[in-house]
Write an enzyme that holds these catalytic residues in place. Sequence first.
Site, PDB file in Angstrom:
ATOM      1  NE  ARG A   1      -2.451   1.136   3.623  1.00 40.10           N
ATOM      2  CZ  ARG A   1      -3.206   0.879   4.807  1.00 40.10           C
ATOM      3  NH1 ARG A   1      -4.455   0.764   4.520  1.00 40.10           N
ATOM      4  NH2 ARG A   1      -2.603   1.048   5.843  1.00 40.10           N
ATOM      5  NE  ARG A  12       4.466  27.632   2.437  1.00 41.00           N
ATOM      6  CZ  ARG A  12       3.374  28.179   1.585  1.00 41.00           C
ATOM      7  NH1 ARG A  12       3.880  29.215   0.664  1.00 41.00           N
ATOM      8  NH2 ARG A  12       2.339  27.708   1.850  1.00 41.00           N
ATOM      9  CE  LYS A  45      -2.242   4.293   7.014  1.00 39.73           C
ATOM     10  NZ  LYS A  45      -3.404   4.437   7.717  1.00 39.73           N
ATOM     11  CG  LEU A  66      -6.613   3.409   4.163  1.00 40.16           C
ATOM     12  CD1 LEU A  66      -5.695   4.253   3.155  1.00 40.16           C
ATOM     13  CD2 LEU A  66      -6.266   3.690   5.543  1.00 40.16           C
TER      14      LEU A  66
END
Length: 284
Positions: free
Chosen positions: A51, A99, A148, A204
């Site tokens: 996963r 950033r 996830k 999920l």
Amino acid sequence: MRTVYVNGDYVAEEDAKISIFDRGFLFADGVYEVTSVLDGKLIDFPGHAARLARSLRELEMPAPVTEEELLEIHRELVARNDITEGLVYLQVTRGAADRDFMFPDADTPPSLVLFTQAKPGLADAPAAKTGIKVISIPDRRWGRRDIKTVQLLYPSMGKMMAKAAGAQDAWMVEDGAVTEGTSNNAYIVKGNTIITRHLGEEILHGITRAAVLRMASEAQMQVEERSFTIEEAMAADEAFVTSASTFVMPVVEIDGAAIGTGAPGPVAARLREIYLDESRKVAI
């Protein structure tokens, strides 16, 4: 003193450092996995590794190490921290870069962090004998819940909503149907049938979910993968959730209404027993 893993090094937790420019910190641009440890061994590690690889692919994020190296890191941390029962948390981010909403250059190394949490009595949690209470809340997360990611602010808020209501968790509802719990997959039992939401981008793809459904089928239990409502759950004979950290956990109340007898039912109890027994046999 706990030893953690940070980008190739095993260090004391107080010495662990990640850049303030890490995209996991700035953008929640990262994914994670949690693997349970029972008897000093890893539960369902291949599923978690698979996963993780899928989550990384979906976000076009490079894997920092191979699956074999990842297994070795897990085992080393379990050994160094003397974990008999507990959890190993793993997080991969897109790395550190100045950033910018645009992804950094492809050669930016990803960040990899792992740590353990000792959880004595994990398999014999008292809540498994009493069941937990849940409330329902609107599902306000982003659409790709099958990945996830570390963006867990709304599930965290859901846990706090549940706590304020005297419950232990929240089931999220979208378009009239339950998606999942804040950190688990949700199920109801009606007659001889276990009902849980079908896989898709809305939930999920739980590793424990897959194992439990497989074991349920092998035990000649009926399984139906479809959406269900809170009202349907209230009228069910049983309800439960599954996750890597809770295994199979009975739910005895939803929004103040008792489920079935108001006590953990036989299906959840049997599935928990089967899951723990079978998972221990194949733990690595």
